[in-house]
Design an enzyme around this catalytic site. Structure first.
Site, PDB file in Angstrom:
ATOM      1  N   ARG A  68       3.086   0.508   0.800  1.00  0.00           N
ATOM      2  CA  ARG A  68       1.662   0.439   1.808  1.00  0.00           C
ATOM      3  C   ARG A  68       0.285   0.190   0.968  1.00  0.00           C
ATOM      4  NH1 ARG A  68       0.985   6.862   3.354  1.00  0.00           N
ATOM      5  NH2 ARG A  68      -0.372   7.295   1.524  1.00  0.00           N
ATOM      6  N   ASP A 113       8.151   3.015  -5.062  1.00  0.00           N
ATOM      7  CA  ASP A 113       7.664   3.847  -4.179  1.00  0.00           C
ATOM      8  C   ASP A 113       8.522   5.076  -3.984  1.00  0.00           C
ATOM      9  OD1 ASP A 113       5.928   5.259  -2.056  1.00  0.00           O
ATOM     10  OD2 ASP A 113       4.578   3.459  -2.055  1.00  0.00           O
ATOM     11  N   ASP A 141       9.614   7.799  -8.331  1.00  0.00           N
ATOM     12  CA  ASP A 141       8.589   8.700  -8.493  1.00  0.00           C
ATOM     13  C   ASP A 141       7.876   8.604  -9.964  1.00  0.00           C
ATOM     14  OD1 ASP A 141       6.931  11.106  -8.882  1.00  0.00           O
ATOM     15  OD2 ASP A 141       8.066  12.305  -7.702  1.00  0.00           O
ATOM     16  N   VAL A 142       6.835   8.224  -9.932  1.00  0.00           N
ATOM     17  CA  VAL A 142       6.017   7.709 -11.230  1.00  0.00           C
ATOM     18  C   VAL A 142       5.927   8.942 -12.091  1.00  0.00           C
ATOM     19  CG1 VAL A 142       4.804   5.801 -10.191  1.00  0.00           C
ATOM     20  CG2 VAL A 142       3.642   8.089 -10.152  1.00  0.00           C
ATOM     21  N   TYR A 175      -8.712  14.314  -8.932  1.00  0.00           N
ATOM     22  CA  TYR A 175      -8.401  12.838  -8.627  1.00  0.00           C
ATOM     23  C   TYR A 175      -9.443  12.195  -9.755  1.00  0.00           C
ATOM     24  CZ  TYR A 175      -8.569   8.351  -6.318  1.00  0.00           C
ATOM     25  OH  TYR A 175      -8.470   6.949  -5.850  1.00  0.00           O
ATOM     26  N   LYS A 225      -8.572   9.708 -12.725  1.00  0.00           N
ATOM     27  CA  LYS A 225      -8.990   8.391 -12.889  1.00  0.00           C
ATOM     28  C   LYS A 225      -9.781   7.867 -14.130  1.00  0.00           C
ATOM     29  CE  LYS A 225      -6.814   6.945  -9.041  1.00  0.00           C
ATOM     30  NZ  LYS A 225      -5.837   5.854  -9.281  1.00  0.00           N
ATOM     31  N   THR A 241      -7.333   1.853   3.551  1.00  0.00           N
ATOM     32  CA  THR A 241      -6.041   2.214   3.684  1.00  0.00           C
ATOM     33  C   THR A 241      -5.597   3.478   4.207  1.00  0.00           C
ATOM     34  OG1 THR A 241      -5.992   3.174   1.197  1.00  0.00           O
ATOM     35  CG2 THR A 241      -5.613   0.843   1.150  1.00  0.00           C
TER      36      THR A 241
END
Ligand code: NAD
Length: 271
Positions: free
Chosen positions: A26, A47, A70-71, A162, A166, A197
């Site tokens: 998505r 994904d 699953d990364v 987060y 990043k 999104t």
């Protein structure tokens, strides 16, 4: 006189490329998968949302496959890269796009919550880059595009995990570029601003745009606007770009419009 046959096949910008895109069920990953396929790439969508990912891959057609990845899991990466090679040949483009977002203050973030975000966003990107080295070297080179954020450059309250993840992606992109240039592998980071999104929750486009009214472009982005940058970096058009940061933020990092000073627009425009 030469004439151009309008029905003749024109090569796409990713003709011959074999791409793996994480978080492609998505949002931006889906937009990238669709755009890459339209530009001639063969694409593996990865994904943890299996039903959604399968549906997008089926809709794209023969050029696409879906794999569960699953990364944050090392074994999943080995299987996904092998499945990509089985289906289409050695990997030449990797987009490390999958991520999760949590809003909690430093005081309220448990170690478990912090590590959950780091495992997906940061460790997932590290594992992805590492898994891509061998197949890309065998392919004669490649392009890795790591999706960071403007929150990897600046931050906001409630974004400790987060933003950390990043920021790490921003840094490790440069390490990877320095190590992998010798194998003709380019590595760059993309830093989107607000993109409409599912990551941003159940919110209307108008409400989300209103939260971006102070930006130069006075609105949020649509996923295809980020995908266009990712396509450029994946393609040979970016042949001299590596270790660099590509901001796609509608002017977020440039600063805010001050409505009390001359030059401010009367009302937000809409895309
Ligand atoms: P999204 O939530 O719509 O898509 C993220 C995808 O990643 C989902 O399909 C999800 O299932 C998948 N995913 C989550 N955990 C995973 C895991 N462990 N393994 C594999 N897949 C996993 O969000 P999006 O906006 O499309 O985000 C794409 C990228 O853009 C992310 O890296 C995000 O941090 C970044 N970004 C988003 C925004 C924004 O405003 N939406 C802004 C800046 C950066």
């Amino acid at each position: 006189m030469t004439t151009t046959d309008p029905t003749a096949h024109r090569p796409g910008r990713l003709e011959g490329a074999v791409a793996l895109i994480t978080g492609a069920a998505r949002g931006q990953g889906e937009a990238e998968a669709r755009l890459f396929a339209a530009e001639g790439a063969r694409v593996v969508l990865a994904d943890v949302l299996d039903a959604d990912g399968e549906a997008v891959a089926a809709d794209i057609g023969d050029q696409a496959r879906y794999v569960h990845l699953d990364v944050s899991k090392e074994d999943d990466w080995a299987a996904a890269v092998a499945a990509t090679e089985d289906a289409f040949g050695p990997l030449s483009v990797l987009v490390n796009n999958a991520a999760i977002l949590r809003f909690t203050t430093i005081a309220d973030t448990t170690l478990e919550e912090y590590l959950q975000v780091i495992m997906v966003n940061q460790v997932g990107t590290f594992l992805g880059m590492r898994a891509a080295i061998d197949p890309m070297t065998r392919a004669g080179g490649g392009s890795i595009v790591n999706i960071s954020s403007i929150d990897g450059i600046g931050s906001k309250n409630s974004l400790v995990a987060y933003s950390s993840s990043k920021g790490a992606i921003r840094s490790m992109t440069k390490t990877a570029a320095l190590e992998l240039g010798q194998h003709r592998i380019r590595v760059n980071s993309v830093h989107p601003g607000g993109v409409f999104t599912p990551m941003n929750g159940d919110i209307s486009k108008d409400t989300f745009d209103a939260a971006h009214a102070q930006l130069a472009l006075q609105r949020s982005a649509m996923p295809d606007e980020i995908a266009a940058m990712v396509l450029f970096l994946a393609s040979d058009e970016a042949s001299y770009c590596t270790g660099a940061e590509f901001v796609v933020d509608g002017g977020w990092l440039a600063g805010d419009i001050n409505p009390f000073l001359p030059g401010a627009p009367p009302a937000p425009s809409r895309r």
